[in-house]
Structure formats: C-alpha cells, structure tokens
Design a protein around this motif. Structure first.
Motif, PDB file in Angstrom:
ATOM      1  N   VAL A  22      40.323 -62.191 -33.126  1.00 45.25           N
ATOM      2  CA  VAL A  22      39.810 -61.032 -32.392  1.00 45.25           C
ATOM      3  C   VAL A  22      38.613 -61.450 -31.538  1.00 45.25           C
ATOM      4  O   VAL A  22      38.521 -61.089 -30.361  1.00 45.25           O
ATOM      5  CB  VAL A  22      39.459 -59.873 -33.348  1.00 45.25           C
ATOM      6  CG1 VAL A  22      38.733 -58.753 -32.606  1.00 45.25           C
ATOM      7  CG2 VAL A  22      40.716 -59.345 -34.026  1.00 45.25           C
ATOM      8  N   SER A  23      37.718 -62.225 -32.104  1.00 44.39           N
ATOM      9  CA  SER A  23      36.551 -62.702 -31.348  1.00 44.39           C
ATOM     10  C   SER A  23      36.968 -63.527 -30.142  1.00 44.39           C
ATOM     11  O   SER A  23      36.410 -63.375 -29.045  1.00 44.39           O
ATOM     12  CB  SER A  23      35.635 -63.548 -32.236  1.00 44.39           C
ATOM     13  OG  SER A  23      35.040 -62.750 -33.223  1.00 44.39           O
ATOM     14  N   GLU A  24      37.952 -64.397 -30.337  1.00 46.43           N
ATOM     15  CA  GLU A  24      38.431 -65.229 -29.227  1.00 46.43           C
ATOM     16  C   GLU A  24      39.112 -64.382 -28.157  1.00 46.43           C
ATOM     17  O   GLU A  24      38.971 -64.653 -26.963  1.00 46.43           O
ATOM     18  CB  GLU A  24      39.357 -66.321 -29.748  1.00 46.43           C
ATOM     19  CG  GLU A  24      38.612 -67.387 -30.526  1.00 46.43           C
ATOM     20  CD  GLU A  24      39.508 -68.417 -31.179  1.00 46.43           C
ATOM     21  OE1 GLU A  24      40.756 -68.236 -31.201  1.00 46.43           O
ATOM     22  OE2 GLU A  24      38.962 -69.416 -31.685  1.00 46.43           O
ATOM     23  N   ALA A  25      39.815 -63.338 -28.572  1.00 42.08           N
ATOM     24  CA  ALA A  25      40.440 -62.439 -27.598  1.00 42.08           C
ATOM     25  C   ALA A  25      39.364 -61.725 -26.780  1.00 42.08           C
ATOM     26  O   ALA A  25      39.491 -61.576 -25.562  1.00 42.08           O
ATOM     27  CB  ALA A  25      41.345 -61.434 -28.305  1.00 42.08           C
ATOM     28  N   LEU A  26      38.296 -61.295 -27.438  1.00 41.07           N
ATOM     29  CA  LEU A  26      37.184 -60.651 -26.716  1.00 41.07           C
ATOM     30  C   LEU A  26      36.507 -61.640 -25.772  1.00 41.07           C
ATOM     31  O   LEU A  26      36.154 -61.285 -24.644  1.00 41.07           O
ATOM     32  CB  LEU A  26      36.165 -60.082 -27.705  1.00 41.07           C
ATOM     33  CG  LEU A  26      36.598 -58.823 -28.442  1.00 41.07           C
ATOM     34  CD1 LEU A  26      35.684 -58.542 -29.619  1.00 41.07           C
ATOM     35  CD2 LEU A  26      36.632 -57.638 -27.480  1.00 41.07           C
ATOM     36  N   PRO A  51      37.462 -61.304 -18.940  1.00 36.86           N
ATOM     37  CA  PRO A  51      36.620 -61.799 -17.847  1.00 36.86           C
ATOM     38  C   PRO A  51      35.168 -61.321 -17.990  1.00 36.86           C
ATOM     39  O   PRO A  51      34.909 -60.166 -18.365  1.00 36.86           O
ATOM     40  CB  PRO A  51      37.267 -61.195 -16.594  1.00 36.86           C
ATOM     41  CG  PRO A  51      38.701 -60.999 -16.980  1.00 36.86           C
ATOM     42  CD  PRO A  51      38.664 -60.638 -18.445  1.00 36.86           C
ATOM     43  N   VAL A  52      34.245 -62.217 -17.710  1.00 40.50           N
ATOM     44  CA  VAL A  52      32.812 -61.944 -17.872  1.00 40.50           C
ATOM     45  C   VAL A  52      32.406 -60.671 -17.134  1.00 40.50           C
ATOM     46  O   VAL A  52      31.646 -59.851 -17.659  1.00 40.50           O
ATOM     47  CB  VAL A  52      31.976 -63.152 -17.378  1.00 40.50           C
ATOM     48  CG1 VAL A  52      30.490 -62.838 -17.395  1.00 40.50           C
ATOM     49  CG2 VAL A  52      32.272 -64.369 -18.231  1.00 40.50           C
ATOM     50  N   GLU A  53      32.950 -60.482 -15.945  1.00 42.08           N
ATOM     51  CA  GLU A  53      32.582 -59.313 -15.141  1.00 42.08           C
ATOM     52  C   GLU A  53      32.929 -58.012 -15.877  1.00 42.08           C
ATOM     53  O   GLU A  53      32.183 -57.037 -15.803  1.00 42.08           O
ATOM     54  CB  GLU A  53      33.291 -59.320 -13.776  1.00 42.08           C
ATOM     55  CG  GLU A  53      33.002 -60.539 -12.929  1.00 42.08           C
ATOM     56  CD  GLU A  53      33.855 -61.759 -13.312  1.00 42.08           C
ATOM     57  OE1 GLU A  53      34.900 -61.620 -13.980  1.00 42.08           O
ATOM     58  OE2 GLU A  53      33.447 -62.873 -12.947  1.00 42.08           O
ATOM     59  N   LEU A  54      34.057 -57.997 -16.565  1.00 41.66           N
ATOM     60  CA  LEU A  54      34.446 -56.798 -17.326  1.00 41.66           C
ATOM     61  C   LEU A  54      33.620 -56.670 -18.603  1.00 41.66           C
ATOM     62  O   LEU A  54      33.190 -55.576 -18.969  1.00 41.66           O
ATOM     63  CB  LEU A  54      35.928 -56.830 -17.668  1.00 41.66           C
ATOM     64  CG  LEU A  54      36.893 -56.673 -16.504  1.00 41.66           C
ATOM     65  CD1 LEU A  54      38.328 -56.748 -16.988  1.00 41.66           C
ATOM     66  CD2 LEU A  54      36.647 -55.375 -15.761  1.00 41.66           C
ATOM     67  N   GLY A  55      33.400 -57.791 -19.264  1.00 37.71           N
ATOM     68  CA  GLY A  55      32.603 -57.775 -20.481  1.00 37.71           C
ATOM     69  C   GLY A  55      31.207 -57.232 -20.242  1.00 37.71           C
ATOM     70  O   GLY A  55      30.653 -56.499 -21.072  1.00 37.71           O
ATOM     71  N   ASN A  70      28.173 -49.715 -25.097  1.00 34.36           N
ATOM     72  CA  ASN A  70      28.117 -48.889 -26.292  1.00 34.36           C
ATOM     73  C   ASN A  70      29.473 -48.813 -26.987  1.00 34.36           C
ATOM     74  O   ASN A  70      29.985 -47.726 -27.268  1.00 34.36           O
ATOM     75  CB  ASN A  70      27.596 -47.488 -25.950  1.00 34.36           C
ATOM     76  CG  ASN A  70      27.045 -46.764 -27.168  1.00 34.36           C
ATOM     77  OD1 ASN A  70      26.518 -47.378 -28.073  1.00 34.36           O
ATOM     78  ND2 ASN A  70      27.187 -45.454 -27.177  1.00 34.36           N
ATOM     79  N   VAL A  71      30.040 -49.970 -27.280  1.00 36.27           N
ATOM     80  CA  VAL A  71      31.323 -50.030 -27.971  1.00 36.27           C
ATOM     81  C   VAL A  71      31.270 -51.129 -29.035  1.00 36.27           C
ATOM     82  O   VAL A  71      30.747 -52.211 -28.789  1.00 36.27           O
ATOM     83  CB  VAL A  71      32.504 -50.261 -26.998  1.00 36.27           C
ATOM     84  CG1 VAL A  71      32.374 -51.559 -26.249  1.00 36.27           C
ATOM     85  CG2 VAL A  71      33.835 -50.182 -27.714  1.00 36.27           C
ATOM     86  N   GLY A  78      41.100 -51.665 -22.342  1.00 37.05           N
ATOM     87  CA  GLY A  78      41.558 -50.877 -21.203  1.00 37.05           C
ATOM     88  C   GLY A  78      41.280 -49.402 -21.402  1.00 37.05           C
ATOM     89  O   GLY A  78      40.847 -48.703 -20.476  1.00 37.05           O
ATOM     90  N   HIS A  79      41.490 -48.905 -22.618  1.00 38.92           N
ATOM     91  CA  HIS A  79      41.173 -47.503 -22.913  1.00 38.92           C
ATOM     92  C   HIS A  79      39.674 -47.240 -22.750  1.00 38.92           C
ATOM     93  O   HIS A  79      39.275 -46.185 -22.259  1.00 38.92           O
ATOM     94  CB  HIS A  79      41.615 -47.115 -24.323  1.00 38.92           C
ATOM     95  CG  HIS A  79      43.088 -46.977 -24.485  1.00 38.92           C
ATOM     96  ND1 HIS A  79      43.898 -46.329 -23.572  1.00 38.92           N
ATOM     97  CD2 HIS A  79      43.912 -47.407 -25.481  1.00 38.92           C
ATOM     98  CE1 HIS A  79      45.148 -46.355 -23.999  1.00 38.92           C
ATOM     99  NE2 HIS A  79      45.183 -47.015 -25.155  1.00 38.92           N
ATOM    100  N   HIS A  80      38.844 -48.198 -23.145  1.00 34.87           N
ATOM    101  CA  HIS A  80      37.392 -48.066 -22.984  1.00 34.87           C
ATOM    102  C   HIS A  80      37.037 -47.887 -21.505  1.00 34.87           C
ATOM    103  O   HIS A  80      36.100 -47.169 -21.167  1.00 34.87           O
ATOM    104  CB  HIS A  80      36.693 -49.298 -23.568  1.00 34.87           C
ATOM    105  CG  HIS A  80      35.212 -49.305 -23.398  1.00 34.87           C
ATOM    106  ND1 HIS A  80      34.387 -48.389 -24.012  1.00 34.87           N
ATOM    107  CD2 HIS A  80      34.403 -50.120 -22.690  1.00 34.87           C
ATOM    108  CE1 HIS A  80      33.128 -48.649 -23.687  1.00 34.87           C
ATOM    109  NE2 HIS A  80      33.116 -49.688 -22.887  1.00 34.87           N
ATOM    110  N   PHE A  81      37.815 -48.521 -20.631  1.00 34.90           N
ATOM    111  CA  PHE A  81      37.593 -48.402 -19.189  1.00 34.90           C
ATOM    112  C   PHE A  81      38.310 -47.189 -18.585  1.00 34.90           C
ATOM    113  O   PHE A  81      38.302 -47.008 -17.378  1.00 34.90           O
ATOM    114  CB  PHE A  81      38.019 -49.679 -18.475  1.00 34.90           C
ATOM    115  CG  PHE A  81      37.008 -50.783 -18.602  1.00 34.90           C
ATOM    116  CD1 PHE A  81      35.884 -50.803 -17.787  1.00 34.90           C
ATOM    117  CD2 PHE A  81      37.163 -51.779 -19.546  1.00 34.90           C
ATOM    118  CE1 PHE A  81      34.940 -51.806 -17.904  1.00 34.90           C
ATOM    119  CE2 PHE A  81      36.222 -52.790 -19.679  1.00 34.90           C
ATOM    120  CZ  PHE A  81      35.099 -52.803 -18.861  1.00 34.90           C
TER     121      PHE A  81
END
Length: 113
Positions: free
Chosen positions: A13-17, A21-25, A30-31, A98-101
């Motif tokens: 899960v950590s590796e998937a996060l 892309p850095v820009e999205l991260g 607040n998640v 994607g749902h967070h966005f």
C-alpha cells in the motif's frame, strides 16, 4: 487466494501511494490511508469516506481527516499470486485516491481504474 502477511501488504500500500505522481500527492489534503486486515464487505477492495476535494468549501475547516481504507483479505481472496496482489493494491489505491479528487466510479471505470 494468496495469503500476504499484514506487514508485507502494508508495504504494498505504501509503495502504491509512493507511485502516485508527486503533483497529485501534493494536492491530497486531510486524508488518512489505512489497511483493514480482516474486515470489509465481500467484494469491497477499498473505501473512500469523506468530502472530496472538489466539494470542499470554507466550511470544511476543522473537519476530521477523510479516510481511505484498503481491505487486505478481500484483495488477497481475488488474487492467485503475489504479483496480482501488488497490481490490485495499486489499482485499488489509485481508485480510492481518485474518489478523494472527486472522480466518480463511472468515470474511474472509463479511465481503467
């Protein structure tokens, strides 16, 4: 079914996060992302709970963090190899982010997630 131990699954899960892309991260706000090792409804691989970024207003201030939960047992139950688990974890994490966005299920499916 593949039995991936909890610690290894959390690394996946950590590796998937980390693969987002850095820009999205940097836009994620607040998640909290958690792993549920045993629960979840049958067939539910992940769950986003909260207020998507696209629906937040000034009234959102002070809210508890949104939550993304990834369900280990459900993902492992549908996979027949550890490589499949890694790929499904990645797909599930991206889907829930994607749902967070503010992207809905229909559009995520159209995008292949």
């Amino acid at each position: 079914m593949v039995d991936v131990d909890p610690e290894s699954f959390e690394v996946m899960v950590s590796e998937a996060l980390d693969g987002i892309p850095v820009e999205l991260g940097e836009l994620m706000s607040n998640v909290a992302v958690t792993v549920d090792h045993d629960g979840g409804r049958p067939g539910l691989l992940g769950l986003y709970q909260g207020v998507p970024l696209t629906r937040r207003s000034r009234l959102y201030a002070g809210a508890l963090p949104d939550r993304i939960t990834i369900y280990r047992r459900a993902i492992c139950a549908m996979c027949s190899s550890e490589a499949q688990v890694v790929e499904q974890v990645r797909r599930t994490v991206v889907h829930e982010v994607g749902h967070h966005f503010g992207i809905g299920d229909k559009r995520l499916r159209e995008l292949g997630w």
